[in-house]
Design a protein around this motif. Structure first.
Motif, PDB file in Angstrom:
ATOM      1  N   PHE A 283       0.814  -1.211   0.000  1.00 58.31           N
ATOM      2  CA  PHE A 283       0.000   0.000   0.000  1.00 58.31           C
ATOM      3  C   PHE A 283       0.852   1.267   0.000  1.00 58.31           C
ATOM      4  N   ARG A 284       0.282   2.322  -0.602  1.00 56.17           N
ATOM      5  CA  ARG A 284       0.832   3.669  -0.451  1.00 56.17           C
ATOM      6  C   ARG A 284      -0.270   4.546   0.130  1.00 56.17           C
ATOM      7  N   ARG A 285       0.026   5.225   1.200  1.00 57.09           N
ATOM      8  CA  ARG A 285      -0.973   5.981   1.947  1.00 57.09           C
ATOM      9  C   ARG A 285      -1.211   7.335   1.303  1.00 57.09           C
ATOM     10  N   LEU A 286      -2.476   7.691   1.129  1.00 61.06           N
ATOM     11  CA  LEU A 286      -2.869   8.991   0.578  1.00 61.06           C
ATOM     12  C   LEU A 286      -3.809   9.693   1.548  1.00 61.06           C
ATOM     13  N   ASN A 287      -3.792  11.000   1.528  1.00 60.36           N
ATOM     14  CA  ASN A 287      -4.747  11.763   2.335  1.00 60.36           C
ATOM     15  C   ASN A 287      -6.067  11.883   1.588  1.00 60.36           C
ATOM     16  N   PRO A 288      -7.188  11.723   2.287  1.00 60.10           N
ATOM     17  CA  PRO A 288      -8.484  11.910   1.615  1.00 60.10           C
ATOM     18  C   PRO A 288      -8.700  13.373   1.259  1.00 60.10           C
TER      19      PRO A 288
END
Length: 582
Positions: A283-288
């Protein structure tokens, strides 16, 4: 800000609007080009047999749907080549990173097709040919831009020769090896050059001219011009098969914490899943991103949405309200009292609302829509890890711990860009999604769940509920008995997947319930981590751009492990064919 998405056809209204803007850019940026070259663009997307190549159109759009730039690729699978036919920013739209972002996306799309390389034409930078200094400067700038990616003209050939005597509109054939280290053999290159000349310029060039240009490629392997504008560098190979899953987490979910006895939809669920999936490295984390409320009201009744916002805001931080009476006989006259209205807008007696229910549900919607935008851009897989869940929320009522139907809102949003399949894998029937899309044929809804009337929501999920009007045949329920085997579940999942294949959607949304697991407090089925892995593989093999939205799953001891195994299977299934060829 802008996003890049692929246009699959010229049928969907949003695609038609985008294509119309692309044509405007073409006419403005290439005023001397033949009108026929522009007019064929919509047909190119849908009729590869006519043109002997498959066309891929990418558009860079801002948040209002205005096209800021585009790229058109032609795939020649028979000679293992991808040809970049056009790439352009809108007039006065250069800068802002649009050109670079488009070309990088072009390279990714090209490499995913496993070609020998990417080919395109670029105007020559020879001052003996180009007398106009402004034009010469622009030509040099273009070649300098492509050199940054290791793309350079193929030398020692007659490709840049005039079609007619005196013609000074000459082009190099440029080659980008996409970071691949294999040389380009002469035999393969000649086939590619012939394919380009015949299929693109067959009405302009004679057979003798084509033969002459093809034979002029004598180097074996092909040689590229030395870099003139950039230092020589080794390009990095894109690792397309290993592209991570976009992960969007509803960070503010824990403001919604109902501590009443027996309320299993607790904040620890998210932490349990995060702890395990972080181990996978997938996974790569993104901001909503904050999304407008209009996206919710496109799916839910506006009076319901407004009521939930006002009612939650009127409560104290520690207060929860449960419905006490339900208007079975008169839905036309909602009561004015906020507490009485709970029963008007709620379908059960165990889903309260609290001061933060609206805010948490809005956050879940933001995550789901951010995930949808990711798969419209360049992420093949995205995961909205959210709570509260949403798939029980119907158009005008909430229930089953659900307030806004995040999966359905994301599916509706994606439906503007192509057909969507919404596959609900929760133990409980996805009654909300069924209600919302029951009369539509642009979103295929499928739900595998415990059979009613024994299992919540008790009054929906029967196999004969197949849709109405335009939606007839586009709602598929697969109710299963209270006790089943993992093999029985897999057979049913195969059936649902085959229905999705026959529907041929552009996108897949998965409402992921992990309450199908062994010993889940709300379920009765026996699925183990290995079963979730296999089921994920089966879904991944559809190879569709896929958004997963978290729904149920309440046994926190195994919740994270089951989630990790599902996504490991999903990722492997989605990328399996590419891995095999590597």
């Amino acid at each position: 800000m802008f996003r890049i998405r692929r246009i699959f056809d010229s049928v969907v209204p949003s695609n038609q609007r985008a294509i119309s803007q692309v044509l405007e850019i073409l006419r403005a940026q290439f005023p001397t080009a033949r009108p026929i070259d522009f007019e064929k663009l919509p047909e190119q997307l849908t009729d590869p047999l006519k043109y002997h190549y498959r066309s891929l159109l990418l558009v860079a759009e801002d948040g209002l749907g205005k096209v800021k730039g585009f790229a058109m690729l032609l795939h020649f699978p028979d000679v293992r080549a991808v040809y970049l036919e056009l790439i352009s920013a809108a007039p006065k739209g250069t800068g802002g990173g649009i050109g670079g972002a488009l070309y990088e996306r072009v390279r990714e799309e090209a490499l995913a097709l496993r070609p020998l390389g990417l080919f395109f034409e670029c105007s020559v930078d020879d001052p003996l040919v180009i007398q106009d200094q402004a034009v010469l400067k622009n030509n040099k700038a273009r070649l300098k831009f492509y050199e940054r990616y290791g793309a350079r003209p193929i030398i020692n050939n007659d490709y840049a020769s005039p079609v007619r005597p005196g013609d000074r509109d000459l082009y190099f054939l440029v080659y980008d090896n996409l970071g691949q280290s294999c040389p380009l053999p002469r035999t393969a290159l000649r086939k590619i050059v012939r394919a380009v000349l015949e299929r693109k310029y067959g009405d302009l060039l004679s057979e003798s001219q084509i033969k002459e240009v093809v034979r002029s490629f004598r180097d074996d392997p092909a040689q590229l011009r030395a870099s003139r504008y950039q230092k020589e560098r080794t390009t990095t190979k894109y690792d397309i098969p290993h592209k991570p899953i976009a992960l969007i987490v509803n960070e503010g979910h824990d403001i919604h914490h109902v501590k009443d006895r027996g309320y299993v939809e607790a904040p620890v669920r998210i932490a349990s899943i995060l702890h395990e999936i972080d181990k996978s490295g997938l996974f790569r984390r993104l901001n909503p991103r904050r999304m407008a409320e209009r996206h919710i009201k496109a799916v839910h009744d506006r009076h319901f949405v407004d009521y939930l916002r006002r009612a939650c805001a009127s409560l104290s931080p520690t207060q929860s309200i449960y419905p006490i009476i339900f208007p079975l006989r008169n839905l036309q006259k909602p009561p004015k009292d906020i507490e009485l209205q709970v029963g008007y807008y709620c379908m059960d007696t165990f889903t309260p609302f609290s001061s933060n229910a609206y805010k948490a549900a809005r956050g879940a919607v933001d995550c789901a829509l951010t995930g949808a935008e990711e798969i419209l851009s360049d992420s093949p897989l995205a995961y909205a890890l959210v709570r509260p869940p949403g798939h029980h929320a119907e158009r005008r009522v909430f229930g089953g711990f659900c307030y806004f139907n995040s999966s359905a809102i994301a599916a509706h949003y994606l439906s503007q860009f192509g057909r969507v399949a919404l596959l609900d894998l929760d133990y409980h029937h996805g009654n909300g999604s069924q209600d919302i899309f029951y009369t539509r044929d642009d979103v295929l809804t499928l739900s595998i769940h415990g059979a009613p009337p024994d299992i919540y929501p008790h009054f929906s999920g029967f196999s004969n509920e197949r849709g109405e009007d335009a939606g007839l045949g586009f709602n598929c329920n697969y109710p299963l008995p209270f006790q089943i085997t993992a093999e029985r579940y897999r057979r049913t999942l195969h059936e649902a997947i085959n229905r999705i294949r026959s529907y041929k959607p552009r996108f897949l949304v998965i409402a992921l319930g992990l309450d199908t697991a062994k010993d889940d407090p709300t379920g009765s089925w026996p699925l183990m981590p290995a079963d979730f892995c296999v089921n994920g593989q089966l879904v991944g093999q559809l190879k569709l751009p896929t958004l997963v939205v978290q729904e149920g799953g309440y046994r926190t001891r195994t919740l994270g492990m089951n989630a990790r195994h599902f996504f490991e299977g999903l990722w492997e299934g989605h990328n399996h064919s590419l891995l095999q060829k590597k």
